[in-house]
Design a protein around this motif. Structure first.
Motif, PDB file in Angstrom:
ATOM      1  N   GLY A 164     -20.101  72.607  28.303  1.00  0.00           N
ATOM      2  CA  GLY A 164     -19.477  72.087  27.094  1.00  0.00           C
ATOM      3  C   GLY A 164     -18.612  73.095  26.379  1.00  0.00           C
ATOM      4  N   ILE A 165     -18.825  74.396  26.609  1.00  0.00           N
ATOM      5  CA  ILE A 165     -18.033  75.405  25.907  1.00  0.00           C
ATOM      6  C   ILE A 165     -17.032  76.098  26.831  1.00  0.00           C
ATOM      7  N   GLN A 166     -16.968  75.677  28.060  1.00  0.00           N
ATOM      8  CA  GLN A 166     -15.984  76.264  28.964  1.00  0.00           C
ATOM      9  C   GLN A 166     -14.581  75.846  28.546  1.00  0.00           C
ATOM     10  N   LYS A 167     -13.628  76.714  28.773  1.00  0.00           N
ATOM     11  CA  LYS A 167     -12.249  76.415  28.422  1.00  0.00           C
ATOM     12  C   LYS A 167     -11.670  75.416  29.413  1.00  0.00           C
ATOM     13  N   THR A 168     -10.805  74.552  28.890  1.00  0.00           N
ATOM     14  CA  THR A 168     -10.124  73.600  29.755  1.00  0.00           C
ATOM     15  C   THR A 168      -9.014  74.317  30.524  1.00  0.00           C
ATOM     16  N   GLN A 169      -8.504  73.656  31.542  1.00  0.00           N
ATOM     17  CA  GLN A 169      -7.389  74.230  32.306  1.00  0.00           C
ATOM     18  C   GLN A 169      -6.174  74.441  31.406  1.00  0.00           C
ATOM     19  N   MET A 170      -5.984  73.572  30.414  1.00  0.00           N
ATOM     20  CA  MET A 170      -4.861  73.742  29.493  1.00  0.00           C
ATOM     21  C   MET A 170      -5.042  75.002  28.659  1.00  0.00           C
ATOM     22  N   GLU A 171      -6.250  75.230  28.160  1.00  0.00           N
ATOM     23  CA  GLU A 171      -6.505  76.439  27.368  1.00  0.00           C
ATOM     24  C   GLU A 171      -6.335  77.698  28.208  1.00  0.00           C
ATOM     25  N   ALA A 190      -2.246  69.192  18.604  1.00  0.00           N
ATOM     26  CA  ALA A 190      -3.197  68.090  18.751  1.00  0.00           C
ATOM     27  C   ALA A 190      -2.702  67.072  19.767  1.00  0.00           C
ATOM     28  N   LYS A 191      -1.424  66.746  19.721  1.00  0.00           N
ATOM     29  CA  LYS A 191      -0.853  65.780  20.663  1.00  0.00           C
ATOM     30  C   LYS A 191      -0.899  66.313  22.087  1.00  0.00           C
ATOM     31  N   LEU A 192      -0.662  67.609  22.241  1.00  0.00           N
ATOM     32  CA  LEU A 192      -0.701  68.227  23.565  1.00  0.00           C
ATOM     33  C   LEU A 192      -2.078  68.055  24.197  1.00  0.00           C
ATOM     34  N   PHE A 193      -3.128  68.387  23.441  1.00  0.00           N
ATOM     35  CA  PHE A 193      -4.474  68.321  23.998  1.00  0.00           C
ATOM     36  C   PHE A 193      -4.962  66.882  24.128  1.00  0.00           C
ATOM     37  N   SER A 194      -4.486  66.013  23.261  1.00  0.00           N
ATOM     38  CA  SER A 194      -4.816  64.597  23.395  1.00  0.00           C
ATOM     39  C   SER A 194      -4.243  64.036  24.696  1.00  0.00           C
ATOM     40  N   LEU A 195      -3.006  64.405  24.979  1.00  0.00           N
ATOM     41  CA  LEU A 195      -2.365  63.958  26.214  1.00  0.00           C
ATOM     42  C   LEU A 195      -3.067  64.554  27.430  1.00  0.00           C
ATOM     43  N   PHE A 196      -3.440  65.834  27.318  1.00  0.00           N
ATOM     44  CA  PHE A 196      -4.134  66.489  28.428  1.00  0.00           C
ATOM     45  C   PHE A 196      -5.476  65.813  28.714  1.00  0.00           C
ATOM     46  N   MET A 197      -6.236  65.515  27.663  1.00  0.00           N
ATOM     47  CA  MET A 197      -7.543  64.882  27.851  1.00  0.00           C
ATOM     48  C   MET A 197      -7.391  63.479  28.425  1.00  0.00           C
ATOM     49  N   GLU A 198      -6.362  62.772  27.990  1.00  0.00           N
ATOM     50  CA  GLU A 198      -6.119  61.435  28.545  1.00  0.00           C
ATOM     51  C   GLU A 198      -5.798  61.529  30.034  1.00  0.00           C
ATOM     52  N   LYS A 245      16.762  61.290  12.415  1.00  0.00           N
ATOM     53  CA  LYS A 245      16.097  60.038  12.792  1.00  0.00           C
ATOM     54  C   LYS A 245      15.547  60.156  14.216  1.00  0.00           C
ATOM     55  N   TYR A 246      16.360  60.656  15.129  1.00  0.00           N
ATOM     56  CA  TYR A 246      15.918  60.780  16.519  1.00  0.00           C
ATOM     57  C   TYR A 246      14.941  61.944  16.681  1.00  0.00           C
ATOM     58  N   TRP A 247      15.127  63.008  15.921  1.00  0.00           N
ATOM     59  CA  TRP A 247      14.220  64.154  15.993  1.00  0.00           C
ATOM     60  C   TRP A 247      12.799  63.731  15.637  1.00  0.00           C
ATOM     61  N   SER A 248      12.635  62.938  14.614  1.00  0.00           N
ATOM     62  CA  SER A 248      11.307  62.513  14.192  1.00  0.00           C
ATOM     63  C   SER A 248      10.619  61.664  15.248  1.00  0.00           C
ATOM     64  N   GLU A 249      11.385  60.963  16.062  1.00  0.00           N
ATOM     65  CA  GLU A 249      10.807  60.077  17.068  1.00  0.00           C
ATOM     66  C   GLU A 249      10.485  60.803  18.371  1.00  0.00           C
ATOM     67  N   PHE A 250      11.253  61.831  18.710  1.00  0.00           N
ATOM     68  CA  PHE A 250      11.148  62.411  20.047  1.00  0.00           C
ATOM     69  C   PHE A 250      10.825  63.900  20.096  1.00  0.00           C
ATOM     70  N   SER A 251      10.767  64.574  18.952  1.00  0.00           N
ATOM     71  CA  SER A 251      10.605  66.034  18.986  1.00  0.00           C
ATOM     72  C   SER A 251       9.276  66.454  19.611  1.00  0.00           C
ATOM     73  N   ILE A 252       8.206  65.680  19.396  1.00  0.00           N
ATOM     74  CA  ILE A 252       6.893  66.082  19.918  1.00  0.00           C
ATOM     75  C   ILE A 252       6.864  66.045  21.434  1.00  0.00           C
ATOM     76  N   VAL A 253       7.379  64.972  22.013  1.00  0.00           N
ATOM     77  CA  VAL A 253       7.357  64.888  23.479  1.00  0.00           C
ATOM     78  C   VAL A 253       8.273  65.945  24.092  1.00  0.00           C
ATOM     79  N   LEU A 254       9.376  66.278  23.418  1.00  0.00           N
ATOM     80  CA  LEU A 254      10.249  67.346  23.908  1.00  0.00           C
ATOM     81  C   LEU A 254       9.542  68.702  23.799  1.00  0.00           C
ATOM     82  N   ALA A 255       8.777  68.872  22.726  1.00  0.00           N
ATOM     83  CA  ALA A 255       8.037  70.129  22.548  1.00  0.00           C
ATOM     84  C   ALA A 255       6.975  70.294  23.628  1.00  0.00           C
ATOM     85  N   ILE A 256       6.265  69.225  23.953  1.00  0.00           N
ATOM     86  CA  ILE A 256       5.228  69.298  24.985  1.00  0.00           C
ATOM     87  C   ILE A 256       5.842  69.685  26.326  1.00  0.00           C
TER      88      ILE A 256
END
Length: 236
Positions: A200-207, A164-172, A119-130
């Protein structure tokens, strides 16, 4: 029995984390002393049997990963956000392994724990992974490894979700940050258009960060100092 008497026995305390593990750990350490006491003292009637000692040692081993995770999470002199995912991953793997245990008592215990854990893994695993991706010793490689261990054939879907979540957070975050760039006057309009298209095709700092080789897994690293330095380099 040539054992260190200063270690001492521990008692289980319902309100203390890991007290069961510490109780079993100390009991296993003094196992030979207990067995010797049974031989020389007829009043000692409650020495565990061989099978009971094996059960004690099995549960102690099972609880060890929880103890070590708690110790890591309780640190106050170092950052711990990047430590959560590796420790919680080990807990998840341990629970999954013991869910299929041949010992019924351990299988039932693991299943009860796993149902609450997931139950807790499903809620928090992504933010822990990032958080662990931002540790240059782990990056995405570690997440890929962990998800393959946990999900098998379904690991790609889970991995892409984190990506996807990682890059979404980075862009935000990047959109909220001030853009520092030097405006260079160029005489030829054709080059202006080429430059705009090329941006437009340059890599982001995250990449760029993810493309760089990982640091040594065992390297001692002040992760906050690392990112302060990275931020300085990017601004420069």
């Amino acid at each position: 029995m040539s054992l260190d008497g200063r270690k001492g026995l521990r008692q289980d305390v319902p309100t203390r984390w890991n007290s069961t593990f510490l109780m079993l750990e100390s009991a296993v350490y003094y196992r030979r002393a207990f067995c010797h006491l049974e031989l020389i003292d007829s009043n000692f009637k409650n020495c565990p049997s061989v099978l009971e000692w094996e059960k004690v040692d099995s549960i102690r081993t099972f609880l060890a990963c929880f103890y070590h995770a708690t110790c890591d999470f309780s640190g106050t002199k170092y950052p711990i956000a990047n430590l959560y995912f590796p420790a919680v991953f080990m807990i998840y793997v341990t629970l999954k392994q013991h869910k299929e245990s041949g010992d019924e008592y351990k299988r039932l215990m693991a299943n009860r724990m796993l149902s609450k854990f997931e139950k807790y893994w499903s809620e928090f695993s992504i933010v822990l992974a990032i958080a662990v991706i931002l540790d240059p010793r782990f990056k995405l490689h570690f997440i890929d490894f962990c998800y393959k261990k946990l999900y098998g054939e379904s690991s790609s879907r889970e991995f892409l979700l984190v990506h996807a979540k990682l890059f979404s957070l980075f862009m935000e975050y990047n959109g909220m940050s001030p853009i520092t760039s030097s405006n260079i006057a160029v005489e030829k309009p054709e080059f202006d258009k080429f430059e705009r298209d090329d941006v437009g095709i340059q890599k982001t700092q995250m990449e760029l960060y993810l493309d760089e080789p990982r640091l040594d897994r065992n390297a001692k690293l002040d992760i906050l100092a690392f990112w302060k330095e990275m931020n300085f380099v990017i601004l420069m």
